[in-house]
Design a protein around this motif. Structure first.
Motif, PDB file in Angstrom:
ATOM      1  N   ARG A 110    -126.281  34.070  11.779  1.00 36.67           N
ATOM      2  CA  ARG A 110    -126.258  32.733  12.370  1.00 36.67           C
ATOM      3  C   ARG A 110    -124.917  32.420  13.047  1.00 36.67           C
ATOM      4  O   ARG A 110    -124.858  31.701  14.031  1.00 36.67           O
ATOM      5  CB  ARG A 110    -126.528  31.723  11.246  1.00 36.67           C
ATOM      6  CG  ARG A 110    -126.898  30.348  11.731  1.00 36.67           C
ATOM      7  CD  ARG A 110    -127.283  29.459  10.560  1.00 36.67           C
ATOM      8  NE  ARG A 110    -128.028  28.319  11.053  1.00 36.67           N
ATOM      9  CZ  ARG A 110    -127.467  27.256  11.630  1.00 36.67           C
ATOM     10  NH1 ARG A 110    -126.163  27.198  11.758  1.00 36.67           N
ATOM     11  NH2 ARG A 110    -128.213  26.283  12.089  1.00 36.67           N
ATOM     12  N   GLU A 111    -123.843  32.961  12.492  1.00 39.72           N
ATOM     13  CA  GLU A 111    -122.504  32.677  13.028  1.00 39.72           C
ATOM     14  C   GLU A 111    -122.061  33.651  14.112  1.00 39.72           C
ATOM     15  O   GLU A 111    -121.384  33.263  15.056  1.00 39.72           O
ATOM     16  CB  GLU A 111    -121.476  32.694  11.882  1.00 39.72           C
ATOM     17  CG  GLU A 111    -121.626  31.531  10.928  1.00 39.72           C
ATOM     18  CD  GLU A 111    -121.585  30.184  11.650  1.00 39.72           C
ATOM     19  OE1 GLU A 111    -120.666  29.964  12.463  1.00 39.72           O
ATOM     20  OE2 GLU A 111    -122.504  29.369  11.422  1.00 39.72           O
ATOM     21  N   TYR A 112    -122.434  34.910  13.966  1.00 43.27           N
ATOM     22  CA  TYR A 112    -121.856  35.930  14.849  1.00 43.27           C
ATOM     23  C   TYR A 112    -122.750  36.346  16.011  1.00 43.27           C
ATOM     24  O   TYR A 112    -122.254  36.776  17.048  1.00 43.27           O
ATOM     25  CB  TYR A 112    -121.490  37.188  14.031  1.00 43.27           C
ATOM     26  CG  TYR A 112    -120.273  36.982  13.176  1.00 43.27           C
ATOM     27  CD1 TYR A 112    -118.996  37.154  13.710  1.00 43.27           C
ATOM     28  CD2 TYR A 112    -120.384  36.598  11.844  1.00 43.27           C
ATOM     29  CE1 TYR A 112    -117.863  36.953  12.932  1.00 43.27           C
ATOM     30  CE2 TYR A 112    -119.269  36.387  11.055  1.00 43.27           C
ATOM     31  CZ  TYR A 112    -118.005  36.567  11.606  1.00 43.27           C
ATOM     32  OH  TYR A 112    -116.894  36.368  10.839  1.00 43.27           O
ATOM     33  N   LEU A 113    -124.068  36.246  15.820  1.00 40.42           N
ATOM     34  CA  LEU A 113    -124.958  36.825  16.835  1.00 40.42           C
ATOM     35  C   LEU A 113    -125.579  35.777  17.737  1.00 40.42           C
ATOM     36  O   LEU A 113    -126.094  34.758  17.249  1.00 40.42           O
ATOM     37  CB  LEU A 113    -126.088  37.609  16.157  1.00 40.42           C
ATOM     38  CG  LEU A 113    -125.961  39.125  16.032  1.00 40.42           C
ATOM     39  CD1 LEU A 113    -127.308  39.707  15.611  1.00 40.42           C
ATOM     40  CD2 LEU A 113    -125.493  39.804  17.304  1.00 40.42           C
ATOM     41  N   GLY A 114    -125.521  36.039  19.006  1.00 34.03           N
ATOM     42  CA  GLY A 114    -126.283  35.267  19.977  1.00 34.03           C
ATOM     43  C   GLY A 114    -127.450  36.112  20.456  1.00 34.03           C
ATOM     44  O   GLY A 114    -127.567  37.299  20.128  1.00 34.03           O
ATOM     45  N   TRP A 115    -128.296  35.505  21.236  1.00 33.82           N
ATOM     46  CA  TRP A 115    -129.453  36.234  21.780  1.00 33.82           C
ATOM     47  C   TRP A 115    -129.883  35.527  23.058  1.00 33.82           C
ATOM     48  O   TRP A 115    -129.835  34.291  23.122  1.00 33.82           O
ATOM     49  CB  TRP A 115    -130.593  36.228  20.757  1.00 33.82           C
ATOM     50  CG  TRP A 115    -131.666  37.247  21.019  1.00 33.82           C
ATOM     51  CD1 TRP A 115    -131.709  38.539  20.569  1.00 33.82           C
ATOM     52  CD2 TRP A 115    -132.866  37.072  21.793  1.00 33.82           C
ATOM     53  NE1 TRP A 115    -132.845  39.175  21.016  1.00 33.82           N
ATOM     54  CE2 TRP A 115    -133.576  38.284  21.770  1.00 33.82           C
ATOM     55  CE3 TRP A 115    -133.399  36.002  22.522  1.00 33.82           C
ATOM     56  CZ2 TRP A 115    -134.787  38.473  22.430  1.00 33.82           C
ATOM     57  CZ3 TRP A 115    -134.613  36.183  23.172  1.00 33.82           C
ATOM     58  CH2 TRP A 115    -135.299  37.409  23.124  1.00 33.82           C
TER      59      TRP A 115
END
Ligand code: SAH
Length: 248
Positions: free
Chosen positions: A235-240
């Motif tokens: 939730r904190e590190y990954l974007g999409w």
């Protein structure tokens, strides 16, 4: 032929198997200015929500290929439910190397770029099914924040930090391949919650119905650890996001 069973269990209730919501899919469809009769090819089409809703809302026709028998069945049922079964076709199979006879105006792979051996290979594969002037769609993670350690990357379920790029670098990599990025729609943390947290209730109910299953221990362990792992890492590190590309 099928994907590992654990995904068919944890994502059995998902209509969208990535951090996009229904609203984001609709935003993407509108952003692409789709027209009735446009042909869309979708490699790794999952439960078919993109093709089915775009067929209903924009009148596109299309083909989806997916290796999960369950998801492909769900896609066919969804097409019936939305009254678009005459416009979209879902094929159960391996999409690796799949090139369509009829060229598509939109050739997509959302959240399954291992099908072409990574982003570069998947773009090359999709390009073979694209008509001149068509658009390639790639759905891919990127780092919102660079993980400070390899261990944190692994907790995000990445193989390593180098598996993904930061957003500006990802956009630059498309440009370096000779593509214009002509649109993008990014997921947000709520979308990640819809993708990840929806697995938790599915796992809980599956465990209640299948206590003696050979995967019950694994699913139990996952259900116990996933909420905290997701909140701390993914939730904190990954974007999409989904990136729309046209060859220069
Ligand atoms: N694009 C869909 C699904 C993304 S999840 C969506 O956004 O909802 C990744 C999908 O790839 C899963 O449905 C999985 O079954 C499928 N998949 C994995 N390997 C595949 C392969 N070799 N060929 C076709 N589909 C594959």
């Amino acid at each position: 032929m099928d994907i590992p069973r654990i995904f068919n269990i944890t994502e059995s209730a998902h209509r969208i198997h990535n951090p996009f919501t229904l609203e984001k899919l609709a935003t993407l469809g509108a952003a692409l200015r789709l027209e009735s009769g446009d042909r869309v090819l979708d490699l790794g089409s999952g439960s078919g929500e993109m093709l089915c809703t775009w067929a209903r809302d924009y009148g596109v026709i299309g083909t989806g290929i997916d290796m999960s028998q369950l998801f492909t069945e769900q896609a066919k049922l969804r097409a019936e439910e939305l009254g678009v079964a005459d416009r979209v076709e879902f094929i159960h199979g391996d999409a690796a190397g799949y090139v369509s006879d009829e060229k598509a105006g939109v050739a997509a792979c959302l959240g399954a770029t291992w099908i072409g051996g990574g982003v570069v290979g998947t773009i090359k594969l999709l390009a073979q099914s694209l008509r001149p002037g068509g658009i390639i769609l790639i759905g891919e993670p990127y780092w919102r924040q660079l993980p400070p350690t390899e261990n944190i990357a692994k907790e995000c379920l990445a193989d390593s930090i180098s598996e993904f790029l930061m957003l500006p670098e990802l956009l630059a990599s498309f440009s370096q391949l000779g593509y214009d990025v002509v649109e993008m729609v990014l997921a947000d943390q709520d979308g990640w919650d819809r993708y990840e947290a929806a697995k938790w209730l599915t796992m809980r109910r599956w465990l209640e119905a299948n206590p003696g299953d050979e995967l019950a221990k694994d699913v139990r362990a996952k259900l116990t650890s996933e909420p905290e792992r997701h909140a701390t890492y993914t939730r904190e590190y990954l974007g999409w996001g989904v990136f729309a590309l046209m060859p220069r």
